[in-house]
Design an enzyme around this catalytic site. Structure first.
Site, mmCIF file in Angstrom:
data_model
loop_
_atom_site.group_PDB
_atom_site.id
_atom_site.type_symbol
_atom_site.label_atom_id
_atom_site.label_comp_id
_atom_site.label_asym_id
_atom_site.label_seq_id
_atom_site.Cartn_x
_atom_site.Cartn_y
_atom_site.Cartn_z
ATOM 1 C CE1 TYR A 169 -16.476 9.921 -16.143
ATOM 2 C CE2 TYR A 169 -15.246 9.832 -14.086
ATOM 3 C CZ TYR A 169 -16.131 9.255 -14.992
ATOM 4 O OH TYR A 169 -16.654 8.021 -14.729
ATOM 5 N NE ARG A 229 -2.899 0.417 3.356
ATOM 6 C CZ ARG A 229 -2.333 0.942 4.447
ATOM 7 N NH1 ARG A 229 -1.898 2.193 4.441
ATOM 8 N NH2 ARG A 229 -2.198 0.229 5.547
ATOM 9 C CG ASP A 262 -8.212 14.672 -15.609
ATOM 10 O OD1 ASP A 262 -7.570 14.032 -16.460
ATOM 11 O OD2 ASP A 262 -9.182 14.194 -14.989
ATOM 12 C CE LYS A 289 -11.199 6.970 -18.726
ATOM 13 N NZ LYS A 289 -12.016 5.969 -18.148
#
Ligand code: LCS
Length: 395
Positions: A113, A60, A185, A210
């Site tokens: 988005y 993690r 972004d 993407k």
């Protein structure tokens, strides 16, 4: 070889962060599918936790395969370092929850988005973070909204799904003058086409789901700060919020990145020609594609992007009903959300990716009911054109 010596993106995507494995020389980065890493003794464990000794502790926090992906994307974006996350949304929430405080004000592109806007308005607001969403293509809109509590400017350019552009360098100057963090972004462009940190942004975010991964088989995200101080801050925050990536996920994205330059080149070449085809089609009312001279910010696209990308949006003369017929009739393009894969995808943002955004806000953001979004893939142009032609003939 030192990453600084890679002159081209084509070389960077293949080699940056992806050096042969020092243990056995594996040319493909090994998958360290381990949640935890053994310490030689108690002293070493304590030294690693105290930061006195380098080395892995727990996945993690950090993992060698994930580190390779982080180094790769950081090199592509010319940032200080990368922080990989479980999804693009996790990258965005880690940055916003990590860097904003109670009472902070944030300004964002209106056409972001859908989930980004819903998360800010419905969840961040519970922690007294106030947000204004505006058309950031007009820098005065941003300037007018800045107040003493404003901490962060979040822009998406090209914007999802409208393909409206925001001037990154102008935003960076405004951010510097007003002591704001500029977060970009860069998912729609990919680092092949646009590098926001080089234009003065502080943090760049990707949904690696993407273009970076490119094969529609992984969900993930990466955060790349320009400076060490913000990197170190977010490096500590990410594992506390818990949105880490998984090693196998990282390996798949590393594999995808090797062909990023080739894929983006092919898909944007297809997109450029398809945008022209759509613009000339009698059934099509309008097309928005940064590469067309008719795009309101075509000059800005030429200045801040090295290509025009693989995303197109358009509306048909028959509006939503005609668009629905068209997207139900495509055979090669697939009716699905997401974008940036080798396969072309088509969808209707108002009822799909941006369905959660209230109607009034959709209108304010230019997400009209007739808007169809096309993510152009790497298929042959003649097939894609014939497919759109036959789908339009059904309308
Ligand atoms: N940023 C942008 C610009 C996006 O388009 C998306 C997802 C995200 C962030 C979130 O990334 P994720 O958590 O999904 O990895 N965009 C999608 C879209 O347009 N269709 O489906 C997902």
């Amino acid at each position: 070889m030192d990453e600084q010596e890679y002159k081209t993106m084509e070389t960077k995507v293949i080699h940056a962060g992806q050096e042969p494995d020092p243990l056995f020389g594996g040319v493909s980065v090994p998958i360290y599918q381990s949640s935890t890493f053994a310490f030689q003794n108690a002293e070493q464990g304590a030294a690693r936790f105290a930061g006195r000794e380098k080395g892995y502790i727990y996945t993690r926090i950090a993992n060698p395969t994930i580190k390779a992906l982080e180094d790769s994307v950081a090199a592509l974006e010319n940032g200080y370092g990368g922080i990989a996350t479980s999804s693009g949304m996790s990258a965005i929430s880690t940055v916003l929850f990590g860097l904003l405080e109670k009472g902070s004000h944030l300004i964002s592109t209106a056409s972001v988005y859908g989930a980004t806007r819903v998360m800010v308005e419905n969840i961040l607001s519970r922690f007294d973070v106030v947000a204004d969403f505006t058309d950031t293509s007009k820098i005065d809109n941003i300037r007018r909204l800045i107040r003493s509590e404003t901490k962060l400017l979040f822009i998406e350019t090209p914007a999802n799904p409208t393909l409206v552009l925001t001037d990154i360098a102008a935003c960076a100057q405004l951010a510097r003058e007003n002591n704001l963090l500029l977060v970009v972004d860069n998912t729609f462009a990919s680092p092949i086409i646009q590098n926001p940190l080089d234009l003065g942004a502080d943090i760049v975010i990707h949904s690696v789901t993407k273009f970076l991964n490119g094969h529609s088989d992984v969900v993930g995200g990466v955060i790349v700060p320009r400076e060490e101080s913000i990197y170190q801050q977010l490096r500590k925050i990410m594992p506390l919020l818990g949105g880490n990536m998984d090693p196998h996920q990282a390996w798949l994205v590393l594999r995808g990145i090797k062909t990023l330059a080739l894929r983006v080149e092919k898909s944007q070449e297809n997109a450029f020609k398809l945008a022209q085809f759509l613009a000339d089609h009698p059934q099509v009312a309008w097309v928005n594609y940064p590469g067309l001279k008719s795009h309101p910010q075509h000059d800005l696209a030429r200045r801040q992007m090295r290509g025009f990308g693989a995303m197109i949006c358009f509306g048909l003369k028959g509006g939503y009903e005609a668009g629905k017929k068209m997207i139900n009739s495509v055979k090669i393009a697939t009716l699905a959300v997401s974008l940036g894969g080798v396969e072309s995808l088509i969808q209707h943002p108002a009822s799909m990716t941006h369905a959660g955004v209230p109607q009034k806000e959709k209108e304010q953001a230019g997400i009209t009911d007739d808007l169809i979004r096309l993510s152009v893939g790497c298929e042959g142009f003649e097939d894609l054109k014939a497919d759109l032609e036959q789908a339009l003939s059904q309308v």
